[in-house]
Write a protein that holds these residues in place. Structure first.
Motif, PDB file in Angstrom:
ATOM      1  N   TYR A 147      19.827   1.487   0.495  1.00 21.20           N
ATOM      2  CA  TYR A 147      20.906   1.955  -0.117  1.00 21.20           C
ATOM      3  C   TYR A 147      20.725   3.582  -0.927  1.00 21.20           C
ATOM      4  O   TYR A 147      21.561   4.355  -1.139  1.00 21.20           O
ATOM      5  CB  TYR A 147      21.299   0.974  -1.333  1.00 21.20           C
ATOM      6  N   ILE A 148      19.516   3.693  -1.459  1.00 24.97           N
ATOM      7  CA  ILE A 148      19.114   4.959  -2.173  1.00 24.97           C
ATOM      8  C   ILE A 148      19.448   6.225  -1.127  1.00 24.97           C
ATOM      9  O   ILE A 148      19.884   7.032  -1.516  1.00 24.97           O
ATOM     10  CB  ILE A 148      17.511   4.808  -2.599  1.00 24.97           C
ATOM     11  N   ILE A 149      18.753   5.985  -0.188  1.00 20.81           N
ATOM     12  CA  ILE A 149      18.969   6.755   1.128  1.00 20.81           C
ATOM     13  C   ILE A 149      20.618   7.284   1.357  1.00 20.81           C
ATOM     14  O   ILE A 149      21.097   8.345   1.558  1.00 20.81           O
ATOM     15  CB  ILE A 149      18.172   6.573   2.318  1.00 20.81           C
ATOM     16  N   LEU A 150      21.429   6.025   1.585  1.00 25.99           N
ATOM     17  CA  LEU A 150      22.773   6.184   1.871  1.00 25.99           C
ATOM     18  C   LEU A 150      23.503   7.137   0.680  1.00 25.99           C
ATOM     19  O   LEU A 150      24.210   8.042   1.132  1.00 25.99           O
ATOM     20  CB  LEU A 150      23.547   4.777   1.895  1.00 25.99           C
ATOM     21  N   GLU A 151      22.862   6.768  -0.532  1.00 26.82           N
ATOM     22  CA  GLU A 151      23.813   7.614  -1.682  1.00 26.82           C
ATOM     23  C   GLU A 151      23.366   8.929  -1.499  1.00 26.82           C
ATOM     24  O   GLU A 151      24.052   9.763  -1.885  1.00 26.82           O
ATOM     25  CB  GLU A 151      23.420   6.798  -2.791  1.00 26.82           C
TER      26      GLU A 151
ATOM     27  N   LEU B   4      20.350   5.044   9.471  1.00 25.23           N
ATOM     28  CA  LEU B   4      20.808   3.474   8.840  1.00 25.23           C
ATOM     29  C   LEU B   4      20.384   2.783  10.073  1.00 25.23           C
ATOM     30  O   LEU B   4      20.017   1.637   9.837  1.00 25.23           O
ATOM     31  CB  LEU B   4      22.092   3.397   8.383  1.00 25.23           C
ATOM     32  N   ILE B   5      20.897   3.077  11.052  1.00 23.05           N
ATOM     33  CA  ILE B   5      20.340   2.140  12.437  1.00 23.05           C
ATOM     34  C   ILE B   5      18.815   2.092  12.574  1.00 23.05           C
ATOM     35  O   ILE B   5      18.335   0.878  12.907  1.00 23.05           O
ATOM     36  CB  ILE B   5      21.219   2.524  13.937  1.00 23.05           C
ATOM     37  N   GLY B   6      18.060   2.949  12.339  1.00 22.09           N
ATOM     38  CA  GLY B   6      16.884   3.088  12.393  1.00 22.09           C
ATOM     39  C   GLY B   6      16.325   1.961  11.467  1.00 22.09           C
ATOM     40  O   GLY B   6      15.285   1.202  11.634  1.00 22.09           O
ATOM     41  N   LEU B   7      16.777   2.198  10.067  1.00 21.23           N
ATOM     42  CA  LEU B   7      16.159   1.250   9.175  1.00 21.23           C
ATOM     43  C   LEU B   7      16.410  -0.132   9.330  1.00 21.23           C
ATOM     44  O   LEU B   7      15.968  -1.072   9.023  1.00 21.23           O
ATOM     45  CB  LEU B   7      16.905   1.647   7.789  1.00 21.23           C
ATOM     46  N   LEU B   8      17.641  -0.205  10.134  1.00 15.08           N
ATOM     47  CA  LEU B   8      17.925  -1.804  10.420  1.00 15.08           C
ATOM     48  C   LEU B   8      16.864  -2.446  11.501  1.00 15.08           C
ATOM     49  O   LEU B   8      16.557  -3.363  11.188  1.00 15.08           O
ATOM     50  CB  LEU B   8      19.476  -1.685  11.059  1.00 15.08           C
ATOM     51  N   VAL B   9      16.643  -1.368  12.402  1.00 15.37           N
ATOM     52  CA  VAL B   9      15.732  -1.990  13.448  1.00 15.37           C
ATOM     53  C   VAL B   9      14.437  -2.066  12.655  1.00 15.37           C
ATOM     54  O   VAL B   9      13.697  -3.158  12.962  1.00 15.37           O
ATOM     55  CB  VAL B   9      15.399  -0.806  14.240  1.00 15.37           C
TER      56      VAL B   9
ATOM     57  N   ILE C 294       9.552   3.343   5.493  1.00 16.10           N
ATOM     58  CA  ILE C 294       9.030   2.826   6.695  1.00 16.10           C
ATOM     59  C   ILE C 294       7.580   2.369   6.411  1.00 16.10           C
ATOM     60  O   ILE C 294       7.119   1.283   6.457  1.00 16.10           O
ATOM     61  CB  ILE C 294       9.218   3.619   7.764  1.00 16.10           C
ATOM     62  N   ILE C 295       7.046   3.384   5.741  1.00 17.38           N
ATOM     63  CA  ILE C 295       5.711   3.209   5.373  1.00 17.38           C
ATOM     64  C   ILE C 295       5.537   1.956   4.391  1.00 17.38           C
ATOM     65  O   ILE C 295       4.696   1.270   4.556  1.00 17.38           O
ATOM     66  CB  ILE C 295       5.062   4.401   4.617  1.00 17.38           C
ATOM     67  N   ASP C 296       6.359   1.948   3.232  1.00 17.04           N
ATOM     68  CA  ASP C 296       6.647   0.747   2.225  1.00 17.04           C
ATOM     69  C   ASP C 296       6.673  -0.428   3.048  1.00 17.04           C
ATOM     70  O   ASP C 296       6.214  -1.492   2.779  1.00 17.04           O
ATOM     71  CB  ASP C 296       7.699   1.326   1.238  1.00 17.04           C
ATOM     72  N   GLY C 297       7.774  -0.765   4.124  1.00 10.13           N
ATOM     73  CA  GLY C 297       7.902  -1.915   4.662  1.00 10.13           C
ATOM     74  C   GLY C 297       7.099  -2.115   5.726  1.00 10.13           C
ATOM     75  O   GLY C 297       6.860  -3.338   5.714  1.00 10.13           O
ATOM     76  N   LEU C 298       6.535  -1.426   6.354  1.00 10.45           N
ATOM     77  CA  LEU C 298       5.546  -2.038   7.336  1.00 10.45           C
ATOM     78  C   LEU C 298       4.151  -2.342   6.784  1.00 10.45           C
ATOM     79  O   LEU C 298       3.594  -3.306   7.311  1.00 10.45           O
ATOM     80  CB  LEU C 298       5.359  -0.911   8.495  1.00 10.45           C
ATOM     81  N   VAL C 299       3.810  -1.770   6.176  1.00 11.83           N
ATOM     82  CA  VAL C 299       2.372  -1.907   5.280  1.00 11.83           C
ATOM     83  C   VAL C 299       2.706  -2.962   4.507  1.00 11.83           C
ATOM     84  O   VAL C 299       1.966  -4.050   4.234  1.00 11.83           O
ATOM     85  CB  VAL C 299       1.757  -0.767   4.565  1.00 11.83           C
ATOM     86  N   GLY C 300       3.918  -3.019   3.920  1.00 14.20           N
ATOM     87  CA  GLY C 300       4.051  -4.266   3.056  1.00 14.20           C
ATOM     88  C   GLY C 300       4.452  -5.486   3.541  1.00 14.20           C
ATOM     89  O   GLY C 300       4.231  -6.731   3.049  1.00 14.20           O
ATOM     90  N   ALA C 301       4.350  -5.566   4.880  1.00 15.70           N
ATOM     91  CA  ALA C 301       4.778  -6.720   5.713  1.00 15.70           C
ATOM     92  C   ALA C 301       3.597  -7.555   5.850  1.00 15.70           C
ATOM     93  O   ALA C 301       3.485  -8.736   6.320  1.00 15.70           O
ATOM     94  CB  ALA C 301       5.469  -6.397   7.106  1.00 15.70           C
ATOM     95  N   PHE C 302       2.261  -6.756   5.929  1.00 13.42           N
ATOM     96  CA  PHE C 302       1.055  -7.516   6.150  1.00 13.42           C
ATOM     97  C   PHE C 302       0.668  -8.461   4.881  1.00 13.42           C
ATOM     98  O   PHE C 302       0.732  -7.884   3.683  1.00 13.42           O
ATOM     99  CB  PHE C 302      -0.304  -6.557   6.416  1.00 13.42           C
TER     100      PHE C 302
ATOM    101  N   GLY D 224      15.086  12.629   5.994  1.00 13.38           N
ATOM    102  CA  GLY D 224      14.007  11.975   7.234  1.00 13.38           C
ATOM    103  C   GLY D 224      12.713  11.744   6.231  1.00 13.38           C
ATOM    104  O   GLY D 224      11.862  10.559   6.585  1.00 13.38           O
ATOM    105  N   ARG D 225      12.257  12.727   5.179  1.00 10.72           N
ATOM    106  CA  ARG D 225      11.083  12.436   4.566  1.00 10.72           C
ATOM    107  C   ARG D 225      11.213  10.998   3.699  1.00 10.72           C
ATOM    108  O   ARG D 225      10.289  10.281   3.343  1.00 10.72           O
ATOM    109  CB  ARG D 225      10.942  13.427   3.819  1.00 10.72           C
ATOM    110  N   MET D 226      12.423  10.828   3.302  1.00 10.02           N
ATOM    111  CA  MET D 226      12.887   9.616   2.416  1.00 10.02           C
ATOM    112  C   MET D 226      12.758   8.440   3.280  1.00 10.02           C
ATOM    113  O   MET D 226      12.128   7.399   3.074  1.00 10.02           O
ATOM    114  CB  MET D 226      14.091   9.541   1.831  1.00 10.02           C
ATOM    115  N   VAL D 227      13.165   8.193   4.499  1.00 10.50           N
ATOM    116  CA  VAL D 227      13.182   7.394   5.656  1.00 10.50           C
ATOM    117  C   VAL D 227      11.596   7.090   5.836  1.00 10.50           C
ATOM    118  O   VAL D 227      11.173   5.886   5.947  1.00 10.50           O
ATOM    119  CB  VAL D 227      13.904   7.586   6.849  1.00 10.50           C
ATOM    120  N   VAL D 228      10.688   8.097   6.014  1.00  6.46           N
ATOM    121  CA  VAL D 228       9.315   7.824   6.427  1.00  6.46           C
ATOM    122  C   VAL D 228       8.668   6.874   5.105  1.00  6.46           C
ATOM    123  O   VAL D 228       7.989   6.091   5.236  1.00  6.46           O
ATOM    124  CB  VAL D 228       8.547   8.999   6.533  1.00  6.46           C
ATOM    125  N   ASN D 229       9.123   7.333   3.936  1.00  7.25           N
ATOM    126  CA  ASN D 229       8.553   6.636   2.757  1.00  7.25           C
ATOM    127  C   ASN D 229       8.771   5.252   2.579  1.00  7.25           C
ATOM    128  O   ASN D 229       8.065   4.293   2.546  1.00  7.25           O
ATOM    129  CB  ASN D 229       9.046   7.042   1.389  1.00  7.25           C
TER     130      ASN D 229
END
Length: 168
Positions: free
Chosen positions: A66-70, A140-145, A89-97, A82-87
């Motif tokens: 939502y922050i990225i959309l705004e 947004l599609i990438g974040l959905l994936v 993705i890192i948070d989400g993928l590492v946080g999944a462990f 793009g830099r915001m999305v990378v942040n």
């Protein structure tokens, strides 16, 4: 005669300050809602939500998206988005462990970093080209994936662990 429609709906300049205030509040709530007395460390809802099995990290990524959309609606350029999305993705993928990801969520404040990137852009907005609607759609599609992977990964890990424990 009416104004021509832009390729992507953007927020008018007089609405930017309240929007930025709202995004700062959401970022603080997600990353540093409660500051530990005597330190600069904070605990937000994102690491706490991340403790919820399977859906916690999904919800955290959705709130961060939502922050990225705004930010896109504020006219943030594609490189910054793009830099915001990378942040995220890192948070989400590492946080999944399990366990490791929960500790990582306390230290990695992706939303706070993203607000800093947004504020940096808003200091000098005319120096950069805004992202177009297609780029925002693809992001947004990438974040959905990524969020689908965040739901599927724990389910697969639990199924694998269950198979190992039961011998199936």
């Amino acid at each position: 005669m009416s104004k021509p429609l832009s390729r992507f709906y953007t927020i008018e300049s007089e609405v930017r300050a309240p929007t930025l205030r709202r995004l700062r509040y959401l970022s603080r709530l997600l990353d540093k809602a409660v500051v530990i007395p005597g330190t600069n460390l904070g605990i937000g809802l994102d690491p706490i939500i991340g403790l919820i099995p399977i859906g916690g990290d999904f919800l955290g990524v959705m709130l961060s998206a939502y922050i990225i959309l705004e930010a896109a609606r504020l006219g943030t350029p594609a490189a910054t988005l793009g830099r915001m999305v990378v942040n995220i993705i890192i948070d989400g993928l590492v946080g999944a462990f399990p366990i490791l990801g929960d500790f990582f969520d306390f230290a990695w404040t992706a939303n706070e970093y993203n607000i800093k990137l947004l504020e940096e852009y808003l200091k000098f907005p005319s120096h950069r080209k805004s992202a177009d609607g297609w780029f925002v759609f693809v992001v947004l599609i990438g974040l959905l994936v990524v969020t689908i992977v965040l739901v599927a990964l724990p389910v697969l890990l639990i199924r694998l662990l269950w198979g190992v424990l039961t011998g199936n």
